[in-house]
Design an enzyme around this catalytic site. Structure first.
Site, PDB file in Angstrom:
ATOM      1  N   TRP A  69      35.166 -25.655  27.069  1.00 55.33           N
ATOM      2  CA  TRP A  69      35.408 -25.510  28.515  1.00 55.33           C
ATOM      3  C   TRP A  69      35.090 -24.068  28.879  1.00 55.33           C
ATOM      4  O   TRP A  69      35.927 -23.186  28.783  1.00 55.33           O
ATOM      5  CB  TRP A  69      36.858 -25.861  28.837  1.00 55.33           C
ATOM      6  CG  TRP A  69      37.234 -25.781  30.289  1.00 55.33           C
ATOM      7  CD1 TRP A  69      37.944 -24.762  30.894  1.00 55.33           C
ATOM      8  CD2 TRP A  69      36.946 -26.733  31.320  1.00 55.33           C
ATOM      9  NE1 TRP A  69      38.112 -25.036  32.232  1.00 55.33           N
ATOM     10  CE2 TRP A  69      37.509 -26.250  32.527  1.00 55.33           C
ATOM     11  CE3 TRP A  69      36.271 -27.956  31.345  1.00 55.33           C
ATOM     12  CZ2 TRP A  69      37.412 -26.934  33.730  1.00 55.33           C
ATOM     13  CZ3 TRP A  69      36.176 -28.641  32.555  1.00 55.33           C
ATOM     14  CH2 TRP A  69      36.742 -28.136  33.720  1.00 55.33           C
TER      15      TRP A  69
ATOM     16  N   HIS B 235      23.430 -17.458  26.258  1.00 52.92           N
ATOM     17  CA  HIS B 235      23.667 -18.899  26.162  1.00 52.92           C
ATOM     18  C   HIS B 235      23.702 -19.503  27.566  1.00 52.92           C
ATOM     19  O   HIS B 235      23.916 -18.801  28.552  1.00 52.92           O
ATOM     20  CB  HIS B 235      24.992 -19.192  25.458  1.00 52.92           C
ATOM     21  CG  HIS B 235      25.061 -18.692  24.052  1.00 52.92           C
ATOM     22  ND1 HIS B 235      24.069 -18.935  23.125  1.00 52.92           N
ATOM     23  CD2 HIS B 235      26.011 -17.959  23.398  1.00 52.92           C
ATOM     24  CE1 HIS B 235      24.402 -18.382  21.973  1.00 52.92           C
ATOM     25  NE2 HIS B 235      25.565 -17.781  22.120  1.00 52.92           N
TER      26      HIS B 235
END
Length: 356
Positions: free
Chosen positions: A296, A322
């Site tokens: 999350w 990322h």
């Protein structure tokens, strides 16, 4: 031609029409003409797509709800995709079978460097992937702050095979939320450099820190970047010299490269996939059932309350390396079709826990 193809061609023609309308009698210089062609080709191949922002994603998850039902057909179909593209059963780790003596291989994170398997590295590989496959029930544990006060430790430890990311802390203050069990833990060479000074002066500290992982495999991308090879080999020799319970496995660069291509073809555009997505991908190919925790990447939880980035600190990653929201959306899709289970709600009632 597909509707998408027609739309892209219409977009390109529309752009050409705009140029013609604005400059009806102007001849563009050769360089400008070439640039226009490049831009239009880019729009044709990569149509503009706006990723939902954090608030939109969180709201979408809340609206859809986290109710889940396992879909055996979807799980098998995705496992077949993993087998076809990446063959994790045979290529997950460097072995004597897939990396014979004298074989030349490319670093998956660098285009200019290759290496050859010689006796000094070949002897470090197991004969074959050291797992009894298929693994039954796997838990992949990320480090997201959503795990804090989740009470998921017991549920995580009930899995047959637990995978964890980046040598996370598992001391007693965290076990209620993240468990204590682990069979495989990743360790990026950057962690060895930053936390343990490349094992040049802190071998004992490193060995002591590793004891909490019991008999885990330590999975390292030794051949992703050339700079990561030496620290990874030091980890192997350090643990071997002291007779530690942990066993080092080196990630096969061909496997990592294949996983990267697989997800890029599905819309994840990043310099590199996160360790967590690599692990989940492997688990989907190796395990019959997969549950994931701590995945999350947002600053608020399911109740839209602020949370830390990790369950153990609030250190933010470097931006742009990322594509965490894109990764989350892919994993959320797999959750919704029943191919894996993503745990986002607390596993136990933590309302009576004392606040720290």
């Amino acid at each position: 031609m597909s509707p998408c193809g027609r739309a892209r061609r219409q977009t390109s023609r529309g752009a050409m029409a705009v140029l013609a309308w604005k400059f009806p009698r102007t001849r563009l210089p050769m360089g400008a003409s070439a640039l226009c062609v490049v831009v239009l080709c880019w729009l044709y191949i990569f149509p503009v797509y706006r990723l939902p922002n954090e608030k939109e994603i969180v709201q979408g998850v809340l609206q859809q709800g986290t109710a889940w039902r396992r879909n055996q057909t979807a799980a098998r179909a995705f496992r077949k995709q993993m087998e076809d593209c990446c063959d994790p059963a045979h290529l997950f780790a460097m072995t004597k079978m897939n990396s014979p003596m004298g074989k030349s291989m490319w670093y998956d994170g660098e285009f200019l460097y290759s290496f050859t398997i010689d006796n000094s590295t070949y002897s470090l590989f197991p004969q074959a992937t050291p797992f009894q496959l298929p693994l039954k029930k796997c838990a992949v544990v990320g480090n997201g702050g959503i795990l804090k006060k989740s009470g998921c430790g017991r549920q995580i430890d009930e899995a047959n095979f637990v995978m964890r990311c980046n040598l996370p802390p598992l001391s007693s203050e965290y076990t209620k939320d993240v468990g204590s069990k682990s069979q495989l833990v990743t360790a990026n060479p950057s962690i060895i450099r930053q936390r343990f000074q490349n094992l040049l002066w802190s071998r004992k500290t490193f060995v002591d820190n590793m004891k909490i992982y019991n008999h885990s495999y330590i999975y390292m991308p030794a051949f992703s970047m050339k700079t990561g090879t030496e620290p990874s080999l030091r980890v192997y020799y350090t643990l071997s010299d002291v007779g530690a319970n942990q066993t080092v496995l080196f990630a096969n660069p061909n496997f990592l490269r294949s996983i990267g291509k697989f997800w890029k073809s599905r819309g994840i555009h990043a310099k590199r996939l996160s360790t967590g997505l690599f692990l989940v991908s492997a688990a989907l190919g190796l395990c019959e059932e997969v549950a994931i925790y701590g995945f999350w990447p947002f600053s608020v939880n399911m109740h839209e309350q602020p949370i830390s980035h990790h369950y153990y600190d609030n250190v933010l990653p470097f931006s742009g390396f990322h594509a965490m929201p894109e990764e989350f959306l892919q994993l959320w899709y797999l959750h919704k079709i029943g191919a894996l289970r993503m745990q986002l709600d607390p596993c136990e009632d933590t309302s009576l826990q004392p606040t720290s």
